[in-house]
Enzyme design. Structure first.
Site, mmCIF file in Angstrom:
data_model
loop_
_atom_site.group_PDB
_atom_site.id
_atom_site.type_symbol
_atom_site.label_atom_id
_atom_site.label_comp_id
_atom_site.label_asym_id
_atom_site.label_seq_id
_atom_site.Cartn_x
_atom_site.Cartn_y
_atom_site.Cartn_z
ATOM 1 N N PHE A 255 0.821 -1.370 -0.111
ATOM 2 C CA PHE A 255 -0.169 -0.005 0.091
ATOM 3 C C PHE A 255 0.816 1.298 0.028
ATOM 4 O O PHE A 255 1.913 1.238 0.689
ATOM 5 C CB PHE A 255 -0.895 -0.020 1.452
ATOM 6 C CG PHE A 255 -1.827 -1.011 1.556
ATOM 7 C CD1 PHE A 255 -3.285 -0.920 1.261
ATOM 8 C CD2 PHE A 255 -1.457 -2.314 2.010
ATOM 9 C CE1 PHE A 255 -4.025 -1.924 1.227
ATOM 10 C CE2 PHE A 255 -2.434 -3.379 2.348
ATOM 11 C CZ PHE A 255 -3.542 -3.200 1.940
ATOM 12 N N ASP A 256 0.475 2.383 -0.874
ATOM 13 C CA ASP A 256 0.976 3.628 -0.732
ATOM 14 C C ASP A 256 0.429 4.214 0.769
ATOM 15 O O ASP A 256 -0.828 3.396 1.220
ATOM 16 C CB ASP A 256 0.683 4.516 -1.830
ATOM 17 C CG ASP A 256 1.104 5.715 -1.741
ATOM 18 O OD1 ASP A 256 2.179 6.083 -0.956
ATOM 19 O OD2 ASP A 256 0.427 6.715 -2.366
#
Length: 355
Positions: A206-207
């Site tokens: 995930f960013d």
């Protein structure tokens, strides 16, 4: 009135009775056989217990050629092509095999529990195309029992009805609509080259900003520059960031991980999560880590790249899917062989549209 019904008249009745019994037995045997057959596949869990991942057919299978026919020759030719090729199996992406593996492990450890992934095929294909999709799913032994074929209609109502935890589609407009309806959602982009993925561990990256967290920080970067952003993050280090659209899905993964930890399987856990952020650890990392802690979420690995490109790091991690809100990072990841999913959320989208 019983006259005339001597013993000879009773015979056909008896034969019918015996025939019925035999049919009953046949039916019971057939049912037992079918039940035995079906029980090999676990029943789909109830949506309120499951972690429901709704996928479109293009996010599940490689349908590039089919899409081309659809765009160049229209829907009738496309349906015809799909029907002519319904015994040619389509190959699902690697993430779905990994999801199945997680489910198999969960079922071993918790046979009576329904808290596992449920993949729902949510497609606006017409029902005629269904046979090929079903054949392909069965060929690869994927447990996808629920199909919604909306025949061109928007799937958003169905996503809500299924209590969808994550929606993946190749259609960015539908994804945008889902995000606006408050459903964790992303547009899938296939990798531009083949790399090997783990079959035994689902790896999700995930960013941070505008994906796990809100886009508050990105707004400051865009409006006031990087220095003001660093200052702001240090001042607010102990104030958790607001949540972003995929926080709930990270939470779902964490819930499943804990089920493995409870059985002493931490080192052998088939789910691993990664935070891959362009933030710098020194100047703006603490707030991110403290936010996750305040949510009670553990992330397995946190990588602060301080502006370095994400593609090369993702090659090392080999996630089955990487979520980011900026197309620039998605394209960089794709080039180097990562399957990436774009989350159309927050301020970056406004800039992206005007660019």
């Amino acid at each position: 009135s019983m006259s005339g019904s001597g013993p000879e008249a009773a015979q056909p009745g008896e034969a019918a009775e015996a025939g019925l019994q035999e049919a009953e037995q046949d039916w019971a045997a057939a049912k037992a056989f079918y039940d035995n057959l079906v029980s090999k596949r676990p029943r789909p869990p109830k949506p309120q217990h499951a972690i429901t991942v709704a996928v479109s057919s293009r996010a599940l299978f490689d349908l590039v050629e089919e899409r081309r026919i659809y765009e160049e020759q229209g829907v009738e030719k496309y349906v015809e092509y799909q029907q002519e090729n319904e015994n040619v199996t389509l190959k699902p992406g690697p993430a779905f095999q990994a999801l199945e593996h997680v489910n198999a492990r969960l079922l071993e450890l918790y046979p009576d529990d329904e808290e596992r992934f449920d993949i729902v095929l949510m497609t606006n294909n017409h029902a005629q195309v269904g046979v090929r999709l079903i054949n392909s799913i069965n060929h690869y032994g994927l447990t996808i029992e629920r199909f919604c074929m909306t025949g061109g209609k928007s799937p958003i109502g169905y996503l809500t009805a299924y209590l969808t935890n994550l929606y993946l589609s190749a259609d960015s407009e539908k994804v945008q609509e889902a995000i606006e309806a408050g459903i964790a959602s992303a547009t899938m982009f296939t990798a531009n080259k083949d790399v090997a993925y783990s079959d035994t561990q689902l790896r999700v990256a995930f960013d941070g900003d505008a994906v796990l967290f809100s886009d508050e920080s990105e707004q400051i970067v865009k409006e006031q520059g990087l220095d003001r952003f660093f200052e702001h993050e240090q001042l607010n280090e102990n104030k958790p960031l607001a949540q972003g659209p995929l926080k709930g899905f990270l939470e779902d993964l964490g819930k499943l991980q804990k089920k493995f930890y409870a059985k002493n399987e931490r080192l052998n856990c088939p789910i691993r999560t990664f935070l891959v952020t362009a933030r710098s650890a020194a100047s703006s990392g603490a707030r991110v880590l403290k936010t996750l802690r305040s949510w009670g979420l553990e992330i397995d690995e946190a990588l602060f790249l301080a502006g370095a490109p994400k593609g090369p790091i993702l090659v090392k991690i080999r996630p089955h899917i990487f979520f980011d809100d900026q197309m620039f990072h998605i394209e960089g990841a794709q080039k180097l062989g990562t399957i990436a999913a774009h989350v159309p959320y927050g301020i970056a989208q406004k800039y992206h549209k005007s660019a």
